[in-house]
Design an enzyme around this catalytic site. Structure first.
Site, PDB file in Angstrom:
ATOM      1  N   HIS A  37      44.417 -57.105  43.267  1.00 46.94           N
ATOM      2  CA  HIS A  37      44.591 -58.335  42.496  1.00 46.94           C
ATOM      3  C   HIS A  37      45.720 -58.975  43.022  1.00 46.94           C
ATOM      4  O   HIS A  37      46.783 -58.506  42.784  1.00 46.94           O
ATOM      5  CB  HIS A  37      44.569 -58.020  41.175  1.00 46.94           C
ATOM      6  CG  HIS A  37      43.883 -59.221  40.424  1.00 46.94           C
ATOM      7  ND1 HIS A  37      44.825 -60.274  40.109  1.00 46.94           N
ATOM      8  CD2 HIS A  37      42.633 -59.493  39.692  1.00 46.94           C
ATOM      9  CE1 HIS A  37      44.172 -61.283  39.413  1.00 46.94           C
ATOM     10  NE2 HIS A  37      43.062 -60.867  39.064  1.00 46.94           N
TER      11      HIS A  37
ATOM     12  N   HIS B   2      63.014 -62.087  38.727  1.00 43.32           N
ATOM     13  CA  HIS B   2      63.773 -60.668  38.267  1.00 43.32           C
ATOM     14  C   HIS B   2      63.760 -59.587  39.364  1.00 43.32           C
ATOM     15  O   HIS B   2      62.430 -59.155  40.020  1.00 43.32           O
ATOM     16  CB  HIS B   2      63.005 -60.282  36.948  1.00 43.32           C
ATOM     17  CG  HIS B   2      63.453 -59.320  36.327  1.00 43.32           C
ATOM     18  ND1 HIS B   2      63.313 -57.654  36.663  1.00 43.32           N
ATOM     19  CD2 HIS B   2      64.039 -59.076  35.150  1.00 43.32           C
ATOM     20  CE1 HIS B   2      64.030 -56.883  36.075  1.00 43.32           C
ATOM     21  NE2 HIS B   2      64.361 -57.630  34.802  1.00 43.32           N
TER      22      HIS B   2
ATOM     23  N   THR C 196      62.966 -56.549  39.700  1.00 42.86           N
ATOM     24  CA  THR C 196      61.835 -55.618  39.487  1.00 42.86           C
ATOM     25  C   THR C 196      60.420 -56.010  38.905  1.00 42.86           C
ATOM     26  O   THR C 196      59.509 -55.623  39.074  1.00 42.86           O
ATOM     27  CB  THR C 196      62.364 -54.248  38.773  1.00 42.86           C
ATOM     28  OG1 THR C 196      62.714 -54.681  37.405  1.00 42.86           O
ATOM     29  CG2 THR C 196      63.332 -53.525  39.537  1.00 42.86           C
ATOM     30  N   ALA C 197      60.655 -56.930  38.108  1.00 44.72           N
ATOM     31  CA  ALA C 197      59.595 -57.346  37.190  1.00 44.72           C
ATOM     32  C   ALA C 197      59.140 -58.832  37.779  1.00 44.72           C
ATOM     33  O   ALA C 197      58.088 -59.147  37.334  1.00 44.72           O
ATOM     34  CB  ALA C 197      60.122 -57.764  35.800  1.00 44.72           C
ATOM     35  N   GLY C 198      59.767 -59.430  38.764  1.00 45.50           N
ATOM     36  CA  GLY C 198      59.252 -60.637  39.246  1.00 45.50           C
ATOM     37  C   GLY C 198      59.248 -61.798  38.620  1.00 45.50           C
ATOM     38  O   GLY C 198      60.163 -62.004  37.810  1.00 45.50           O
TER      39      GLY C 198
END
Length: 298
Positions: free
Chosen positions: A82, A168, A170-172
Site C-alpha cells: 500500500h 520526521h 523515522t515516522a515520515g
C-alpha cells in the site's frame, strides 16, 4: 445529546502483533471512546482502526496512538504493497452525531497542531480540511511516498500545514483531515500479474476517466499468489459498490481473468450494502425504511 465523531487512522504496520496491540490500546477501555474495529493486512503492511467517541476523549486517544506509532515504526525499514508516507499515514475524522463538518474540520486542525508540536511530526491537512485545492486529494500529498518525501518537502508548494519543514527521520509525514464516510473496497483477481491489476485500476479510477468517486491501485497479495484492485470510494451514494464491482469485472474480462472475491476494510455504512443487495436482487422501489435494524434504531 453528546457529540460523536468517528476516526479511522491508518498506521504503517500490519505484521507485528505486539506493535499493533500497542497502537490499538489507546482506544480500549476509555470513557466516551468506543473501539469499533481494527484490521491488519500483511501484504499492505497496514493497520486500520475505527473508533467512535466524544471529541475531547477522542482527541486524547488519537494523540496517544500517534505517539505510540511514532515511537514504534521506523519507515526506513517499512515494506508493503500500500502507498504510504508515514508511520501514521492518514488520520481522517468523520462527523457522526451533533457534529457539523465545520466542527470536524476545526477538530482535525486542533489534533494536527498538537501532534506536530508534541512529536515533531510534519502534518498536511487534506480533504475538507485542506488549505489548498491541490491538497484535497490524499494521493497528491502522498505522491513520492516516504522515500521521496524529504525531497518533496524542499519545494515551497509542499510546506506542511503544521510542524517542521523536514520529514520526521523515522515516522515520515502524516495527513490529517475531515471527510465524509469512505468505503475501502478491494476486488481480488485469479492472476498474479500486478501489471494487469494496475491496468484495471487505471481504467476504474476517476483521475483516468473512470468512476467519479473511486480511487484505485493494483496490489499483489503475495501470500495468496493473486492480485487485487484496491479501492477507496469517497462517496458511496454517488459511486456505488456494485458499480465498482461490475466495472472491475468488465475490465478483467478483456484480459481473460475473473474475480475470485472481494473484501471491505474497516466498517461500511449499511446503506452501501443494502443498495448493492437491492441491485443484484432486482428489488423495485426499495428504501432503507424497509430495513428492520433501521426502524429499531429510530
Amino acid at each position: 445529546m453528546k457529540k460523536m465523531i468517528e476516526c479511522v487512522p491508518n498506521f504503517s504496520e500490519g505484521r507485528d502483533l505486539d506493535k499493533i496491540e500497542q497502537m490499538v490500546t489507546p482506544f480500549r477501555g476509555k470513557e466516551d471512546v468506543k473501539l469499533l474495529d481494527y484490521q491488519r493486512d500483511r501484504d499492505h503492511n497496514r493497520l486500520v482502526i475505527t473508533a467512535l467517541g466524544e471529541p475531547v476523549a477522542m482527541k486524547q486517544a488519537v494523540v496517544d496512538a500517534i505517539g505510540v506509532a511514532v515511537d514504534l515504526i521506523d519507515m526506513r525499514k517499512h515494506e508493503g504493497q500500500h502507498p504510504r508516507m508515514g508511520a501514521v499515514d492518514v488520520v481522517p475524522f468523520i462527523p457522526i452525531k451533533n457534529v457539523s463538518m465545520t466542527e470536524a474540520i476545526d477538530f482535525s486542525k486542533d489534533v494536527a497542531n498538537e501532534v506536530s508540536k508534541k512529536y515533531g511530526l510534519p502534518v498536511f491537512l487534506y480533504e475538507k480540511s485542506a488549505t489548498d485545492t491541490e491538497r484535497q486529494n490524499l494521493a497528491a500529498i502522498r505522491k513520492g511516498q516516504f522515500e521521496g518525501m524529504a525531497e518533496k518537502l524542499k519545494d515551497p508548494r509542499w510546506k506542511p500545514d503544521f510542524g517542521p519543514q523536514d520529514i520526521h527521520p523515522t515516522a515520515g509525514v502524516t495527513a490529517i483531515g475531515a471527510r465524509m464516510p469512505l468505503v475501502a473496497f478491494n476486488v481480488n483477481l485469479n492472476t498474479d500479474d500486478l501489471g494487469l491489476a494496475n491496468a484495471i485500476a487505471h481504467r476504474v479510477r476517476h483521475t483516468n476517466g473512470g468512476l467519479r468517486y473511486c480511487k484505485a491501485i493494483g496490489v499483489a497479495l503475495q501470500d495468496r499468489g493473486i492480485v487485487q484492485v484496491s479501492m477507496n470510494l469517497t462517496d458511496y451514494t454517488k459511486t456505488s459498490l456494485y458499480s465498482v464491482f461490475e466495472l472491475v469485472r468488465i475490465e478483467a474480462r478483456r484480459y481473460g481473468v475473473n474475480i475470485v472475491g472481494s473484501e471491505i476494510i474497516g466498517l461500511v455504512p449499511m446503506e452501501a450494502l443494502i443498495d448493492t443487495a437491492a441491485y443484484y436482487m432486482g428489488v423495485e422501489n426499495f428504501s432503507m425504511d424497509q430495513v428492520l435494524e433501521t426502524r429499531i434504531m429510530e
